[in-house]
Design a protein around this motif. Sequence first.
Motif, mmCIF file in Angstrom:
data_model
loop_
_atom_site.group_PDB
_atom_site.id
_atom_site.type_symbol
_atom_site.label_atom_id
_atom_site.label_comp_id
_atom_site.label_asym_id
_atom_site.label_seq_id
_atom_site.Cartn_x
_atom_site.Cartn_y
_atom_site.Cartn_z
ATOM 1 N N GLY A 23 0.779 -1.230 0.000
ATOM 2 C CA GLY A 23 0.000 0.000 0.000
ATOM 3 C C GLY A 23 0.805 1.270 0.000
ATOM 4 N N ALA A 24 2.052 1.197 -0.402
ATOM 5 C CA ALA A 24 2.937 2.358 -0.341
ATOM 6 C C ALA A 24 2.508 3.440 -1.319
ATOM 7 N N PRO A 25 2.636 4.709 -0.926
ATOM 8 C CA PRO A 25 2.364 5.795 -1.870
ATOM 9 C C PRO A 25 3.519 5.947 -2.856
ATOM 10 N N GLN A 26 3.262 6.629 -3.945
ATOM 11 C CA GLN A 26 4.336 6.999 -4.871
ATOM 12 C C GLN A 26 5.194 8.063 -4.197
ATOM 13 N N ALA A 27 6.494 7.863 -4.192
ATOM 14 C CA ALA A 27 7.386 8.824 -3.546
ATOM 15 C C ALA A 27 7.424 10.147 -4.313
ATOM 16 N N TYR A 28 7.502 11.224 -3.567
ATOM 17 C CA TYR A 28 7.779 12.521 -4.178
ATOM 18 C C TYR A 28 9.149 12.416 -4.830
ATOM 19 N N ARG A 29 9.259 12.785 -6.085
ATOM 20 C CA ARG A 29 10.467 12.643 -6.899
ATOM 21 C C ARG A 29 10.694 11.204 -7.357
ATOM 22 N N GLY A 30 9.779 10.298 -7.095
ATOM 23 C CA GLY A 30 10.048 8.897 -7.371
ATOM 24 C C GLY A 30 9.807 8.444 -8.791
ATOM 25 N N GLY A 31 9.238 9.305 -9.638
ATOM 26 C CA GLY A 31 8.906 8.917 -11.000
ATOM 27 C C GLY A 31 10.059 9.095 -11.964
ATOM 28 N N PRO A 32 9.796 9.025 -13.263
ATOM 29 C CA PRO A 32 10.861 9.153 -14.268
ATOM 30 C C PRO A 32 11.587 10.490 -14.153
ATOM 31 N N ILE A 33 12.883 10.470 -14.375
ATOM 32 C CA ILE A 33 13.678 11.684 -14.230
ATOM 33 C C ILE A 33 13.279 12.746 -15.255
ATOM 34 N N ALA A 34 12.740 12.312 -16.390
ATOM 35 C CA ALA A 34 12.330 13.275 -17.411
ATOM 36 C C ALA A 34 11.235 14.215 -16.903
ATOM 37 N N SER A 35 10.519 13.815 -15.860
ATOM 38 C CA SER A 35 9.477 14.682 -15.313
ATOM 39 C C SER A 35 10.057 15.958 -14.713
ATOM 40 N N LEU A 36 11.364 15.965 -14.455
ATOM 41 C CA LEU A 36 12.027 17.134 -13.888
ATOM 42 C C LEU A 36 12.618 18.053 -14.947
ATOM 43 N N ASP A 37 12.494 17.678 -16.215
ATOM 44 C CA ASP A 37 13.237 18.364 -17.274
ATOM 45 C C ASP A 37 12.867 19.841 -17.399
ATOM 46 N N ALA A 38 11.594 20.143 -17.480
ATOM 47 C CA ALA A 38 11.192 21.536 -17.711
ATOM 48 C C ALA A 38 11.656 22.437 -16.567
ATOM 49 N N ARG A 39 11.432 22.014 -15.327
ATOM 50 C CA ARG A 39 11.822 22.850 -14.178
ATOM 51 C C ARG A 39 13.337 23.001 -14.095
#
Length: 299
Positions: free
Chosen positions: A142-158
């Motif tokens: 039942g773990a939540p998705q970690a903050y920052r835990g997804g694909p690194i490309a999600s950080l690209d724009a910022r």
Amino acid sequence: MSAGRMHPGTYPIDDDLVRRLVAGQFPQWAGLVVERFPSGGTVNAMYRLGDDMVVRLPLVEGGADDVVTERTWLPRLAPHLPAPIPEVLGAGRPADGYPWPWSVYRWLAGENPEAGALSEPVLLAGDLAGFVAAMRSIALPGAPQAYRGGPIASLDARTRAAIEELRGIPQEAVDCDAAVAAWEESLRVPDWDGPPVWLHADLMPGNLLVAGGRLTSVIDFGCLGVGDPACDLFPAWNLLPADAREVFRETLAVDDATWIRGRGRALSQALIALPYYRRTNPAMARNARHVIRTVLGEG
């Protein structure tokens, strides 16, 4: 500047408010001394309560969910970890105009480590690796998705926006072209294709406590959850010198792609933090500069 000026929408918290909240909801602690604890944290205010407790209150609405996350998961995680983590002693609720949940924790002694001033960096690297490995081995459902835990490309724009912002701040002397090159290297490696693992996801020096150079506890689990194991490699660049960095990597047996993603994530976080906190949070800005120098120096 005070912590209250770091973010828009910050709630003004002071000693009197904390005393009223404690007295109204935990009368057994009403007579204890309340004193603001200086912290480089960006989301919560901390107040000592007597000798062995601390009150932690979100400064902004975005921190309110973290309170509930910690109450849910800290008791479940604690038995699996090699170092103490915060223990919730009281679950505070909104009152006296304060709009969010807050908590009372047992006080954990120790000092925040500082990059460049570690007395036992290699031993600390082993301690940190042991903590990260223990987190990864947890199998709670039942773990939540970690903050920052997804694909690194999600950080690209910022990340790219932060680099462009830093180009306009020449006094920071960031080699922005080198930062772009390092960031793009992290985007080229494969994403994590294994099962998501448990993560603290915010292993900054301000969330670590040490004594005698060794890790004594890990705090602030508001970003916890499961995701890419690269997210818990931050100490390699935000804290550890080169020889200890290698011990950290070897102990965790980190593959090349995960290491490069971890380095990219640490760089991204630092690039975004530096322009945001450079005038409001000296500790965060100082560590961001350290990370940027360390990552670009490796290149």
